[in-house]
Design a protein around this motif. Structure first.
Motif, PDB file in Angstrom:
ATOM      1  N   LEU A 156       0.823  -1.204   0.000  1.00 48.14           N
ATOM      2  CA  LEU A 156       0.000   0.000   0.000  1.00 48.14           C
ATOM      3  C   LEU A 156       0.859   1.258   0.000  1.00 48.14           C
ATOM      4  N   THR A 157       0.333   2.310  -0.612  1.00 47.34           N
ATOM      5  CA  THR A 157       0.992   3.611  -0.533  1.00 47.34           C
ATOM      6  C   THR A 157       0.731   4.198   0.841  1.00 47.34           C
ATOM      7  N   GLU A 158       1.414   5.286   1.164  1.00 39.43           N
ATOM      8  CA  GLU A 158       1.216   5.940   2.459  1.00 39.43           C
ATOM      9  C   GLU A 158      -0.231   6.403   2.612  1.00 39.43           C
ATOM     10  N   ARG A 159      -0.793   6.991   1.556  1.00 43.16           N
ATOM     11  CA  ARG A 159      -2.172   7.464   1.636  1.00 43.16           C
ATOM     12  C   ARG A 159      -3.153   6.305   1.749  1.00 43.16           C
ATOM     13  N   GLU A 160      -2.912   5.215   1.039  1.00 44.43           N
ATOM     14  CA  GLU A 160      -3.796   4.051   1.124  1.00 44.43           C
ATOM     15  C   GLU A 160      -3.759   3.447   2.521  1.00 44.43           C
ATOM     16  N   THR A 161      -2.583   3.426   3.130  1.00 40.36           N
ATOM     17  CA  THR A 161      -2.456   2.927   4.498  1.00 40.36           C
ATOM     18  C   THR A 161      -3.240   3.824   5.456  1.00 40.36           C
ATOM     19  N   GLU A 162      -3.187   5.126   5.229  1.00 41.68           N
ATOM     20  CA  GLU A 162      -3.923   6.076   6.062  1.00 41.68           C
ATOM     21  C   GLU A 162      -5.429   5.849   5.924  1.00 41.68           C
ATOM     22  N   VAL A 163      -5.878   5.637   4.703  1.00 45.84           N
ATOM     23  CA  VAL A 163      -7.301   5.379   4.466  1.00 45.84           C
ATOM     24  C   VAL A 163      -7.729   4.076   5.137  1.00 45.84           C
ATOM     25  N   LEU A 164      -6.905   3.044   5.030  1.00 44.85           N
ATOM     26  CA  LEU A 164      -7.213   1.761   5.664  1.00 44.85           C
ATOM     27  C   LEU A 164      -7.346   1.923   7.179  1.00 44.85           C
ATOM     28  N   THR A 165      -6.478   2.698   7.762  1.00 45.17           N
ATOM     29  CA  THR A 165      -6.526   2.931   9.201  1.00 45.17           C
ATOM     30  C   THR A 165      -7.828   3.622   9.598  1.00 45.17           C
ATOM     31  N   LEU A 166      -8.257   4.589   8.806  1.00 39.20           N
ATOM     32  CA  LEU A 166      -9.490   5.315   9.110  1.00 39.20           C
ATOM     33  C   LEU A 166     -10.721   4.425   8.909  1.00 39.20           C
ATOM     34  N   ILE A 167     -10.652   3.523   7.934  1.00 40.62           N
ATOM     35  CA  ILE A 167     -11.733   2.549   7.762  1.00 40.62           C
ATOM     36  C   ILE A 167     -11.876   1.713   9.027  1.00 40.62           C
ATOM     37  N   ALA A 168     -10.740   1.310   9.586  1.00 42.66           N
ATOM     38  CA  ALA A 168     -10.746   0.479  10.796  1.00 42.66           C
ATOM     39  C   ALA A 168     -11.333   1.212  11.991  1.00 42.66           C
ATOM     40  N   HIS A 169     -11.285   2.539  11.958  1.00 42.06           N
ATOM     41  CA  HIS A 169     -11.896   3.333  13.027  1.00 42.06           C
ATOM     42  C   HIS A 169     -13.387   3.528  12.801  1.00 42.06           C
ATOM     43  N   GLY A 170     -13.915   2.982  11.698  1.00 40.71           N
ATOM     44  CA  GLY A 170     -15.342   3.045  11.451  1.00 40.71           C
ATOM     45  C   GLY A 170     -15.809   4.262  10.686  1.00 40.71           C
ATOM     46  N   LEU A 171     -14.902   5.002  10.060  1.00 42.98           N
ATOM     47  CA  LEU A 171     -15.295   6.201   9.332  1.00 42.98           C
ATOM     48  C   LEU A 171     -15.837   5.846   7.950  1.00 42.98           C
ATOM     49  N   SER A 172     -16.834   6.603   7.511  1.00 43.49           N
ATOM     50  CA  SER A 172     -17.389   6.434   6.172  1.00 43.49           C
ATOM     51  C   SER A 172     -16.489   7.131   5.158  1.00 43.49           C
ATOM     52  N   ASN A 173     -16.768   6.933   3.879  1.00 40.48           N
ATOM     53  CA  ASN A 173     -15.986   7.618   2.849  1.00 40.48           C
ATOM     54  C   ASN A 173     -16.069   9.126   3.004  1.00 40.48           C
ATOM     55  N   ALA A 174     -17.271   9.626   3.285  1.00 38.00           N
ATOM     56  CA  ALA A 174     -17.454  11.068   3.443  1.00 38.00           C
ATOM     57  C   ALA A 174     -16.660  11.599   4.635  1.00 38.00           C
ATOM     58  N   GLU A 175     -16.659  10.843   5.732  1.00 42.60           N
ATOM     59  CA  GLU A 175     -15.918  11.264   6.917  1.00 42.60           C
ATOM     60  C   GLU A 175     -14.413  11.236   6.677  1.00 42.60           C
ATOM     61  N   ILE A 176     -13.956  10.212   5.945  1.00 46.52           N
ATOM     62  CA  ILE A 176     -12.527  10.133   5.627  1.00 46.52           C
ATOM     63  C   ILE A 176     -12.128  11.286   4.719  1.00 46.52           C
ATOM     64  N   ALA A 177     -12.980  11.597   3.738  1.00 46.48           N
ATOM     65  CA  ALA A 177     -12.704  12.714   2.830  1.00 46.48           C
ATOM     66  C   ALA A 177     -12.588  14.019   3.610  1.00 46.48           C
ATOM     67  N   GLY A 178     -13.486  14.213   4.580  1.00 45.25           N
ATOM     68  CA  GLY A 178     -13.419  15.417   5.399  1.00 45.25           C
ATOM     69  C   GLY A 178     -12.176  15.474   6.246  1.00 45.25           C
ATOM     70  N   ARG A 179     -11.763  14.325   6.764  1.00 38.79           N
ATOM     71  CA  ARG A 179     -10.562  14.262   7.598  1.00 38.79           C
ATOM     72  C   ARG A 179      -9.305  14.557   6.769  1.00 38.79           C
ATOM     73  N   LEU A 180      -9.253  14.048   5.553  1.00 43.53           N
ATOM     74  CA  LEU A 180      -8.060  14.195   4.721  1.00 43.53           C
ATOM     75  C   LEU A 180      -8.141  15.378   3.758  1.00 43.53           C
ATOM     76  N   LEU A 181      -9.284  16.062   3.774  1.00 44.91           N
ATOM     77  CA  LEU A 181      -9.475  17.259   2.939  1.00 44.91           C
ATOM     78  C   LEU A 181      -9.320  16.954   1.453  1.00 44.91           C
ATOM     79  N   VAL A 182      -9.968  15.887   1.015  1.00 47.26           N
ATOM     80  CA  VAL A 182      -9.977  15.537  -0.407  1.00 47.26           C
ATOM     81  C   VAL A 182     -11.414  15.199  -0.807  1.00 47.26           C
ATOM     82  N   ALA A 183     -11.654  15.019  -2.100  1.00 49.04           N
ATOM     83  CA  ALA A 183     -12.985  14.696  -2.586  1.00 49.04           C
ATOM     84  C   ALA A 183     -13.376  13.267  -2.195  1.00 49.04           C
ATOM     85  N   GLU A 184     -14.670  13.045  -1.976  1.00 45.10           N
ATOM     86  CA  GLU A 184     -15.142  11.712  -1.603  1.00 45.10           C
ATOM     87  C   GLU A 184     -14.846  10.706  -2.709  1.00 45.10           C
ATOM     88  N   SER A 185     -14.912  11.148  -3.962  1.00 45.18           N
ATOM     89  CA  SER A 185     -14.610  10.244  -5.081  1.00 45.18           C
ATOM     90  C   SER A 185     -13.164   9.751  -5.015  1.00 45.18           C
TER      91      SER A 185
END
Length: 219
Positions: A156-185
């Protein structure tokens, strides 16, 4: 697009009640029923539903082994486990077997329909607090990660690892996008790549993997 559901439960009243509730939804259809795990495996292969609502405690073959066999097939349906208690011992085993989440049998009609839609879309029922507790407890019981886990995480890339970690915390795509300041897509793309690289079915399996690989430590 209609979501086709296979109901698996050894209690007639449960099947009848869920059939009425689900068939009342404009986008959901009960394609068939099964009274035990063996019949569930057979009818899943024959009917090819989008979602299987799976009871755990059944005669002949329990829901855990039935889930394991169903998800091992080519292009398998999503499995949503039905349980009476939110911390049922067997729920841990069902998640390990490949279930995408769980619902309580006393769920409201709206919760039932929404749960079916969520897993049909490839998401996982990770948002509720009780589900997070289940994942945490599951991780505690899982022991140390196997050697291949470290190798797979390294893909995994650094960003993919970060996303995986946030998934494990139960965050939705929209919540992860808000946390990382990127588009939900953009997050949806990252999630898809994580699942492909790790050979995982959905977000539930991704969350479990993250805990077992110790990307996230249960607290």
């Amino acid at each position: 697009m209609t979501i086709r559901v296979l109901l698996v439960d050894d209690q007639v009243m449960v099947r009848e009640g869920f059939t009425v509730l689900l068939n009342a939804q404009p986008d959901i259809e009960v394609a068939g029923e099964a009274v035990d795990g063996l019949q569930a495996v057979e009818r899943s292969a024959a009917l090819r539903p989008d979602v299987v609502l799976m009871d755990i405690r059944m005669p002949e073959l329990n829901g855990i082994e039935a889930t394991r066999r169903i998800v091992a097939a080519d292009d398998p349906p999503r499995v949503l486990v039905l349980t009476t208690f939110d911390l049922d011992e067997y729920v841990y085993q069902a998640l390990r077997a490949g279930a995408s989440g769980f619902l309580l049998k006393d769920a409201s009609a709206r919760q039932l329909a929404d749960g079916v839609r969520v897993v049909a879309a490839g998401e996982a029922l990770l948002a509720p607090t009780v589900t997070r507790r289940l994942i945490l407890e599951f991780a505690r019981r899982g022991g140390p990660p196997s050697p291949p886990a470290g190798v797979r995480v390294g893909e995994l890339t650094e960003r993919e690892t970060e996303v995986l970690t946030l998934i494990a915390h139960g965050l939705s795509n929209a919540e992860i996008a808000g946390r990382l300041l990127v588009a939900e897509s953009t997050i949806k793309t990252h999630v898809s790549r994580v699942l492909v690289k790790l050979g995982l079915r959905d977000r539930t399996q991704a969350a479990i993997f993250a805990y077992e690989a110790r990307l996230v430590t249960p607290s």
